[in-house]
Scaffold this motif. Structure first.
Motif, PDB file in Angstrom:
ATOM      1  N   GLU A 115       0.701  -1.175   0.219  1.00 47.68           N
ATOM      2  CA  GLU A 115      -0.372  -0.283   0.035  1.00 47.68           C
ATOM      3  C   GLU A 115       0.920   1.448  -0.035  1.00 47.68           C
ATOM      4  O   GLU A 115       0.581   2.626  -0.449  1.00 47.68           O
ATOM      5  CB  GLU A 115      -0.654  -0.066   1.189  1.00 47.68           C
ATOM      6  CG  GLU A 115      -2.647  -0.933   0.410  1.00 47.68           C
ATOM      7  CD  GLU A 115      -3.401  -0.515   2.071  1.00 47.68           C
ATOM      8  OE1 GLU A 115      -3.357  -0.201   3.090  1.00 47.68           O
ATOM      9  OE2 GLU A 115      -4.134  -1.448   0.917  1.00 47.68           O
ATOM     10  N   ALA A 170       4.978   4.188  -3.957  1.00 46.77           N
ATOM     11  CA  ALA A 170       4.960   4.638  -5.164  1.00 46.77           C
ATOM     12  C   ALA A 170       3.758   3.576  -6.602  1.00 46.77           C
ATOM     13  O   ALA A 170       3.908   2.848  -6.126  1.00 46.77           O
ATOM     14  CB  ALA A 170       5.823   5.159  -5.482  1.00 46.77           C
ATOM     15  N   GLU A 171       3.228   5.338  -7.160  1.00 47.44           N
ATOM     16  CA  GLU A 171       2.876   4.490  -8.402  1.00 47.44           C
ATOM     17  C   GLU A 171       3.584   2.974  -9.041  1.00 47.44           C
ATOM     18  O   GLU A 171       2.858   2.184  -9.360  1.00 47.44           O
ATOM     19  CB  GLU A 171       2.093   6.042  -8.823  1.00 47.44           C
ATOM     20  CG  GLU A 171       1.258   4.932 -10.111  1.00 47.44           C
ATOM     21  CD  GLU A 171       0.184   5.375  -9.277  1.00 47.44           C
ATOM     22  OE1 GLU A 171      -1.040   4.131 -10.111  1.00 47.44           O
ATOM     23  OE2 GLU A 171      -0.342   5.280  -8.466  1.00 47.44           O
ATOM     24  N   GLU A 172       4.807   3.993  -9.239  1.00 49.32           N
ATOM     25  CA  GLU A 172       4.947   2.618 -10.444  1.00 49.32           C
ATOM     26  C   GLU A 172       6.237   1.417  -9.417  1.00 49.32           C
ATOM     27  O   GLU A 172       7.307   0.564  -9.575  1.00 49.32           O
ATOM     28  CB  GLU A 172       6.282   3.220 -11.207  1.00 49.32           C
ATOM     29  CG  GLU A 172       5.873   4.506 -11.928  1.00 49.32           C
ATOM     30  CD  GLU A 172       5.353   3.442 -13.086  1.00 49.32           C
ATOM     31  OE1 GLU A 172       5.401   2.177 -13.264  1.00 49.32           O
ATOM     32  OE2 GLU A 172       3.909   4.233 -13.501  1.00 49.32           O
ATOM     33  N   CYS A 229       7.782  -1.969  -6.944  1.00 50.28           N
ATOM     34  CA  CYS A 229       6.703  -3.397  -6.755  1.00 50.28           C
ATOM     35  C   CYS A 229       7.131  -3.752  -6.009  1.00 50.28           C
ATOM     36  O   CYS A 229       8.172  -3.069  -5.551  1.00 50.28           O
ATOM     37  CB  CYS A 229       6.696  -3.854  -8.272  1.00 50.28           C
ATOM     38  SG  CYS A 229       8.702  -4.556  -8.533  1.00 50.28           S
ATOM     39  N   ARG A 241      -3.911  -0.977  -8.812  1.00 52.83           N
ATOM     40  CA  ARG A 241      -4.728   0.124  -9.128  1.00 52.83           C
ATOM     41  C   ARG A 241      -5.626   0.411  -9.970  1.00 52.83           C
ATOM     42  O   ARG A 241      -5.342   0.290 -11.096  1.00 52.83           O
ATOM     43  CB  ARG A 241      -3.525   1.163  -8.633  1.00 52.83           C
ATOM     44  CG  ARG A 241      -2.748   1.859  -7.301  1.00 52.83           C
ATOM     45  CD  ARG A 241      -1.150   1.889  -6.734  1.00 52.83           C
ATOM     46  NE  ARG A 241      -0.937   1.907  -5.377  1.00 52.83           N
ATOM     47  CZ  ARG A 241       0.055   1.439  -5.255  1.00 52.83           C
ATOM     48  NH1 ARG A 241       1.190   1.734  -6.375  1.00 52.83           N
ATOM     49  NH2 ARG A 241       0.343   1.798  -4.468  1.00 52.83           N
ATOM     50  N   ARG A 242      -6.156   1.382  -9.369  1.00 53.94           N
ATOM     51  CA  ARG A 242      -7.384   2.143 -10.113  1.00 53.94           C
ATOM     52  C   ARG A 242      -7.760   3.568  -9.064  1.00 53.94           C
ATOM     53  O   ARG A 242      -7.878   3.212  -8.301  1.00 53.94           O
ATOM     54  CB  ARG A 242      -8.857   1.335 -10.176  1.00 53.94           C
ATOM     55  CG  ARG A 242      -8.881   0.506 -11.193  1.00 53.94           C
ATOM     56  CD  ARG A 242      -8.513   0.651 -12.378  1.00 53.94           C
ATOM     57  NE  ARG A 242      -9.430   1.343 -13.305  1.00 53.94           N
ATOM     58  CZ  ARG A 242      -8.947   1.819 -14.502  1.00 53.94           C
ATOM     59  NH1 ARG A 242      -8.188   1.743 -14.763  1.00 53.94           N
ATOM     60  NH2 ARG A 242     -10.090   2.392 -14.830  1.00 53.94           N
ATOM     61  N   HIS A 243      -7.498   4.300 -10.394  1.00 56.09           N
ATOM     62  CA  HIS A 243      -7.520   6.062 -10.009  1.00 56.09           C
ATOM     63  C   HIS A 243      -7.194   6.149  -8.940  1.00 56.09           C
ATOM     64  O   HIS A 243      -7.470   7.061  -8.189  1.00 56.09           O
ATOM     65  CB  HIS A 243      -9.077   6.476  -9.825  1.00 56.09           C
ATOM     66  CG  HIS A 243     -10.130   5.939 -11.451  1.00 56.09           C
ATOM     67  ND1 HIS A 243      -9.440   6.816 -12.328  1.00 56.09           N
ATOM     68  CD2 HIS A 243     -10.788   4.904 -10.945  1.00 56.09           C
ATOM     69  CE1 HIS A 243     -10.581   5.814 -13.038  1.00 56.09           C
ATOM     70  NE2 HIS A 243     -11.271   5.053 -12.650  1.00 56.09           N
ATOM     71  N   GLY A 244      -5.516   6.136  -8.467  1.00 55.98           N
ATOM     72  CA  GLY A 244      -4.554   6.477  -7.768  1.00 55.98           C
ATOM     73  C   GLY A 244      -5.340   5.326  -6.307  1.00 55.98           C
ATOM     74  O   GLY A 244      -4.488   5.460  -5.169  1.00 55.98           O
ATOM     75  N   GLN A 245      -5.914   4.489  -6.433  1.00 56.72           N
ATOM     76  CA  GLN A 245      -6.533   3.862  -4.973  1.00 56.72           C
ATOM     77  C   GLN A 245      -5.993   1.931  -4.939  1.00 56.72           C
ATOM     78  O   GLN A 245      -6.478   1.604  -6.459  1.00 56.72           O
ATOM     79  CB  GLN A 245      -7.992   3.441  -4.669  1.00 56.72           C
ATOM     80  CG  GLN A 245      -8.616   2.945  -3.405  1.00 56.72           C
ATOM     81  CD  GLN A 245      -9.930   2.989  -3.641  1.00 56.72           C
ATOM     82  OE1 GLN A 245     -11.298   3.916  -3.666  1.00 56.72           O
ATOM     83  NE2 GLN A 245     -10.231   2.596  -2.243  1.00 56.72           N
ATOM     84  N   THR A 246      -5.292   1.730  -4.122  1.00 55.67           N
ATOM     85  CA  THR A 246      -4.916   0.826  -4.093  1.00 55.67           C
ATOM     86  C   THR A 246      -6.278  -0.762  -3.561  1.00 55.67           C
ATOM     87  O   THR A 246      -6.666  -0.301  -2.452  1.00 55.67           O
ATOM     88  CB  THR A 246      -3.758   0.345  -3.224  1.00 55.67           C
ATOM     89  OG1 THR A 246      -2.777   1.002  -3.700  1.00 55.67           O
ATOM     90  CG2 THR A 246      -3.452  -1.350  -3.329  1.00 55.67           C
ATOM     91  N   GLU A 295       3.085  -6.548 -13.338  1.00 59.71           N
ATOM     92  CA  GLU A 295       2.205  -5.001 -14.155  1.00 59.71           C
ATOM     93  C   GLU A 295       0.527  -5.495 -14.406  1.00 59.71           C
ATOM     94  O   GLU A 295      -0.523  -4.975 -15.061  1.00 59.71           O
ATOM     95  CB  GLU A 295       2.930  -4.409 -13.436  1.00 59.71           C
ATOM     96  CG  GLU A 295       3.304  -4.167 -12.803  1.00 59.71           C
ATOM     97  CD  GLU A 295       5.125  -2.926 -13.182  1.00 59.71           C
ATOM     98  OE1 GLU A 295       5.109  -2.229 -14.444  1.00 59.71           O
ATOM     99  OE2 GLU A 295       5.435  -2.267 -11.579  1.00 59.71           O
TER     100      GLU A 295
END
Length: 195
Positions: free
Chosen positions: A77, A80-82, A84, A112-117, A150
């Motif tokens: 959680e 960062a966005e990228e 792993c 993730r979708r729209h910044g939500q995990t 990913e």
């Protein structure tokens, strides 16, 4: 659909049962990546509760999978966005050492979708023949494995979000239908209860 299911093919549509969709996605991913197991953990409270789904020979018991679920939630959680988690020697990481043996390698990516995990997709142990990689840990997870996982995680997250929207619209339509029936029943006492 039954004929396809008998051949091991599951239609991956928004109205597919969630477990069937996740099973098909994970089995295919496991074969392509040549790993012993692939798992999906769904954490989004907006979605119906899902148990951890692990497909393949992970060698982990149910309590161990639940423990892995909690650990990955803490680790994934905040990424960062990228980000792993790519660990080719699980026994070297103190909080994951309990998995070794049977697990020696772990690759985990957030869904993730729209910044939500929404959850996490993970793979355990490269299962590549020794003649390909020699004796070095039976192969290791690479950046290509990460990119593939990913990509699958994006599709699973999209499915989960669409599944939720599909269920919401289905509930809305049923609510509308019940409202219409109640209005007809309230207007005409003679047909009340027959609608």
């Amino acid at each position: 659909d039954e004929e396809l299911a008998e051949r091991g093919i599951v239609r991956m549509t928004v109205n597919s049962p969630t477990a069937s969709f996740l099973g098909a996605a994970c089995r295919t991913t496991s074969e392509v990546m040549e790993v012993r197991a692939v798992g999906v953990l769904v954490w989004d409270e907006r979605l119906p509760p899902q148990p951890p789904h692990v497909f393949g020979a992970a060698g982990l018991s149910e309590p161990q999978v639940a423990r892995l679920d909690a650990l990955l939630r803490q680790m994934v959680e905040p990424l960062a966005e990228e980000g792993c988690i790519l660990i080719n020697e699980v026994q070297a990481v103190p909080q994951l050492a309990w998995m070794s043996p049977p697990v020696t390698q772990l690759l985990a990516v957030p869904m993730r979708r729209h910044g939500q995990t929404l959850g996490c997709l993970f793979a355990l142990d490269k299962d590549v023949p020794a003649e390909i990689f020699g004796t070095f840990n039976r192969g290791v997870f690479t950046s290509m494995d990460r990119k593939l996982l990913e990509g699958v995680a994006v599709h699973i997250a999209l499915f989960l979000e669409n599944r939720k929207l599909f269920k919401d619209s289905e509930s809305l339509m049923m609510g509308l239908l019940h409202s219409l029936v109640a209005a007809v029943d309230a207007k005409d006492a003679y047909t009340c209860g027959h609608s």
